[in-house]
Scaffold this motif. Sequence first.
Motif, short mmCIF file in Angstrom:
data_model
loop_
_atom_site.label_atom_id
_atom_site.label_comp_id
_atom_site.label_asym_id
_atom_site.label_seq_id
_atom_site.Cartn_x
_atom_site.Cartn_y
_atom_site.Cartn_z
N GLN A 459 50.28 -72.45 0.84
CA GLN A 459 51.02 -73.15 -0.33
C GLN A 459 50.44 -74.36 -0.52
OE1 GLN A 459 54.85 -72.66 1.13
NE2 GLN A 459 55.30 -70.88 -0.29
N PHE A 460 49.20 -74.43 -0.89
CA PHE A 460 48.27 -75.83 -1.06
C PHE A 460 48.98 -76.83 -1.92
CE2 PHE A 460 44.88 -72.29 -0.11
CZ PHE A 460 45.20 -72.53 1.28
N ASP A 461 49.62 -76.25 -2.77
CA ASP A 461 50.20 -77.30 -4.02
C ASP A 461 51.22 -78.05 -3.15
OD1 ASP A 461 51.87 -74.91 -3.42
OD2 ASP A 461 52.71 -74.74 -5.48
N LYS A 462 52.05 -77.19 -2.31
CA LYS A 462 52.85 -78.34 -1.18
C LYS A 462 52.39 -79.38 -0.26
CE LYS A 462 56.81 -75.09 -1.61
NZ LYS A 462 57.78 -74.22 -0.90
N ALA A 463 51.10 -78.58 0.09
CA ALA A 463 50.33 -79.13 1.29
C ALA A 463 49.72 -80.53 0.69
CB ALA A 463 49.34 -78.32 1.77
N ILE A 464 49.15 -80.57 -0.65
CA ILE A 464 48.66 -81.58 -1.41
C ILE A 464 49.61 -82.65 -1.55
CG2 ILE A 464 47.48 -82.46 -3.41
CD1 ILE A 464 45.64 -81.46 -1.50
N ILE A 465 50.65 -82.55 -2.07
CA ILE A 465 51.83 -83.36 -2.31
C ILE A 465 52.11 -84.13 -1.01
CG2 ILE A 465 54.24 -83.70 -3.00
CD1 ILE A 465 53.64 -81.75 -5.23
N LEU A 466 52.23 -83.35 0.19
CA LEU A 466 52.87 -83.88 1.44
C LEU A 466 51.76 -84.64 1.90
CD1 LEU A 466 54.57 -80.79 2.84
CD2 LEU A 466 55.75 -82.79 2.33
N ILE A 467 50.51 -84.46 1.81
CA ILE A 467 49.28 -85.23 1.95
C ILE A 467 49.41 -86.39 1.29
CG2 ILE A 467 46.85 -85.37 2.35
CD1 ILE A 467 46.39 -82.39 3.20
N LEU A 468 49.62 -86.58 0.06
CA LEU A 468 49.64 -87.69 -0.85
C LEU A 468 50.65 -88.51 -0.14
CD1 LEU A 468 48.98 -86.54 -4.28
CD2 LEU A 468 47.08 -87.73 -2.79
N ILE A 469 51.91 -88.06 0.14
CA ILE A 469 53.12 -88.78 0.63
C ILE A 469 52.79 -89.59 1.72
CG2 ILE A 469 55.24 -88.86 1.50
CD1 ILE A 469 55.95 -86.61 -0.45
N THR A 470 51.84 -88.96 2.70
CA THR A 470 51.56 -89.24 3.91
C THR A 470 50.78 -90.68 3.94
OG1 THR A 470 51.59 -87.09 4.86
CG2 THR A 470 50.54 -88.96 6.14
N ALA A 471 49.67 -90.39 2.80
CA ALA A 471 48.67 -91.51 2.51
C ALA A 471 49.43 -92.61 2.17
CB ALA A 471 47.54 -90.94 1.55
N MET A 472 50.22 -92.44 1.09
CA MET A 472 51.28 -93.58 0.39
C MET A 472 51.78 -94.40 1.64
SD MET A 472 50.38 -93.64 -2.67
CE MET A 472 49.21 -92.77 -3.27
N LEU A 473 52.64 -93.76 2.38
CA LEU A 473 53.19 -94.16 3.60
C LEU A 473 52.28 -95.14 4.66
CD1 LEU A 473 56.23 -94.02 4.45
CD2 LEU A 473 55.41 -92.24 6.04
N ASN A 474 51.08 -94.82 4.75
CA ASN A 474 50.05 -95.38 5.33
C ASN A 474 49.82 -96.78 4.76
OD1 ASN A 474 48.69 -95.00 7.65
ND2 ASN A 474 48.58 -92.77 7.22
N ILE A 475 49.40 -96.60 3.29
CA ILE A 475 48.82 -97.68 2.60
C ILE A 475 50.05 -98.74 2.78
CG2 ILE A 475 48.30 -98.43 0.37
CD1 ILE A 475 47.06 -95.77 -0.13
N GLY A 476 51.33 -98.27 2.72
CA GLY A 476 52.46 -98.90 2.48
C GLY A 476 52.64 -100.03 3.99
N ILE A 477 52.29 -99.24 5.07
CA ILE A 477 52.47 -99.87 6.37
C ILE A 477 51.41 -100.97 6.46
CG2 ILE A 477 52.01 -99.41 9.06
CD1 ILE A 477 54.74 -98.57 8.22
N ASP A 478 50.22 -100.47 6.07
CA ASP A 478 48.96 -101.18 5.94
C ASP A 478 49.15 -102.67 5.55
OD1 ASP A 478 46.52 -101.88 6.73
OD2 ASP A 478 45.70 -101.22 4.87
N SER A 479 49.83 -102.62 4.17
CA SER A 479 50.12 -103.75 3.60
C SER A 479 51.23 -104.54 4.36
CB SER A 479 50.36 -103.69 1.97
OG SER A 479 51.39 -103.16 1.84
N LEU A 480 52.08 -103.76 4.77
CA LEU A 480 53.03 -104.59 5.49
C LEU A 480 52.61 -105.27 6.56
CD1 LEU A 480 56.09 -105.26 5.52
CD2 LEU A 480 56.30 -103.23 7.11
#
Lengths: 496, 288
Positions: A459-480
């Motif tokens: 289910q790559f549709d789900k996988a991609i969304i979850l990967i994007l969420i992970t990336a956003m979380l990372n960017i958030g921590i990075d800027s914090l």
Amino acid sequence: MLRWPNVPMSHSRTARTSLMFVAVALACLAVSDIAITTSNPWKDLLQFFLGVVTPDFFSSEGLATALLRTVAFAFVGVTIGALSGFLLALVYRIRIVRTFCAFIRAIHELFWALIFLQFFGFHPLTGVLAIAIPYAGIFAKVYSEILDQVDPEPRNLLPVRTGVFSAFIYARIPDCWEQIRTYTSYRLECGLRSSAILGFVGLPTLGFYLESSFSQGFYSEAGAVLILFYVLIATIPLWVRPKLLPLYVIASPFFLGDGMPIIWGNVKRFFTEDIVPAPLRTGYGSEEFWPWITDLVVNQALPGIWNTLVLTQIALVATGLVTLLAFPLISRHFGNRVSRTGGHVLLVIARSTPEYILAYILLQLWGPSMLPAVVALALHNGGIIGHLIGRQTNGIRLRPDAPKGVLRYGYELIPRVYPSFLAFLFYRWEIIMRETAILGILGIYTLGFYVDSAIQNIQFDKAIILILITAMLNIGIDSLSRRIRSRLALQTMPTC
Amino acid sequence: MLKKIIGLATVAAATACFAFSAAAETFVFTAIPDQDETKLVERFGAVEEYLEEQLGVEVRYIPVKSYAAAVSAFRNNQVQLAWFGGLSGVQARRLVPGSEAIAQGVEDPDFQTFFIANHESGLERMAELTDELRGKTFTFGSKGSTSGRLMPEFYIREAFGEAPDEVFSRVGFSGNHTRTIRLVEAGTYDIGAVNYKVWESQVKENAVDTNKVQVIWETPYYADYQWTIRGDVDERFGDGFKERVTQALLNMDDPELLERFPRKGFIPASNEDYDAIEDTAESLGLVN
């Protein structure tokens, strides 16, 4: 609250921030899943160490090839990453470029590999791009930081009509070439680690054999792979010579193996069908889409985010503790030559073992919980920062009558290195989170667990969304982290 | 210096593209990594030789690290034939229209999952799944396994009316069957769900200490492993190729080769043999 009269404001701010992070970590610890679930963890650990001291280098004929592939993937990946990163660094001022770079480096090499595996399959390009893409994002950021620090004076002294390119080559590069060189060779070491780990998802590098022999409990074979890996990393200064580099760069593409041919139809299908959310793909439209996305967010993304954050915060503080304990091991202010050599060996092992491999080993020995992940992250990252801080203390001159032992540690050294300690720690915050997410693939319920599950269910549709969420979380921590560092006026040179 | 580096990289990139593009028409197969991963290449190397002999084309086996990787490689036409489990076969055939299950092991129509338990858990052999299991720790095999995941989860849900992570205090995925046995033997988990063929062969080889771990429950029979082939192989490798592959598999009688699966022999199979597996997978949301 008690307050010392002479402590400047910034110090107490540093202390407050530290205490806050410790408090958060303790709260996380209270809700986390920390346990040893094996009935005989020490017996297994002993067997593992027996395996390491009785390595079996000849069990699998593929081991030498795997070593070669590990080096080849690292060289090709890091070379492409460094070149693209350098070009991106030149235009790093542009906001969209910065965002793009932050995005591609927020996704872990293993996630990139899992994505490319779906359409390139077992083609060398999968491994090369998995390293090159996130590395390009990291190189772009660090190169641009290095270039920005260059003294503008030489540029001002050039004749008026000097071309932009010449000015760049003659007035900027020479000033920071040494730094660029040091950082790039440092990333090469990281590249070797990344390359080895790619074996865990099926690329023909050392991780492939390590995972296989470990999962079967063949500790002597696993020990052999580990020893090969340490030797490879430890001997870098011997075999990575400036004169030999061009040779490696040219030769390595030929040692990637032949894999399977790429079928471009698969690439198109992946982007136009596979990653389109199932309800939209089948044409049901929005009334089916909302339940689908809600289910994904509530049952997978949110628990994944929660566990990722909890584990990250515990691991961050644990890393700090390990660092504070580890740096005296190699500091010239403590111990003697023998003890320092021992300390160096320990720290080298801790920092050259990738967290992923360390966590994998500990999970096998202690059973599944957050504990192996915390210990792995703390040992690896603590090893890196401990090494840097220890080296820094070697530059500190103490008064001849300075106190010894614990007093020297507490009153002389800690106050002097604490700001850079915090700087390094916050710098690695984002890196720790990236790793935390990926450790889910090993069975800890962080975001990586859900990404892996989605991929296992095709289910790559789900996988991609979850990967994007992970990336956003990372960017958030990075800027914090950047905000905290600038608030505390902490400065650091980038590390791996 | 910079120019030199850029020049070198261009050469490197060009040679890399050249090196990757060479590929001959080879018949490629894979197998799900259900056990003994280090020995996968050795295990299937002999099968590779056998098929090459029988089919008269170049045959290559590629090892994969996960069940999903086997399905993806099949779907992407990087492999044309695969030794799948029940669930992975269903996933693959749904994704590749025209693909067919052509052969299964003699044992596969009546396959079973064994629930095994560590001695210290105090669990004894039981006729049906009871509340004694509640609160224990439990490990599946791979997330994509039929005998290690799909069927045990189905029977757990049927018996308790709840998801496994509500029944057990801790639920894990070991990765493969031999690993499940090792983890339960070591006491990392109280209970594990394991492919009965792997269990039997491990017991036969004395690779498992039956004083520490024993079978406590057996699932009803279901259909499992099969060879699945892509529908377009005749176009690519010549008319009647699929038939020849099928015959080669069904004729395999060398005990040493069969031991690698481990099966007594191969018998014909059809896609319909796996309808029940497909329904179960749909009910658990494991296929789209």
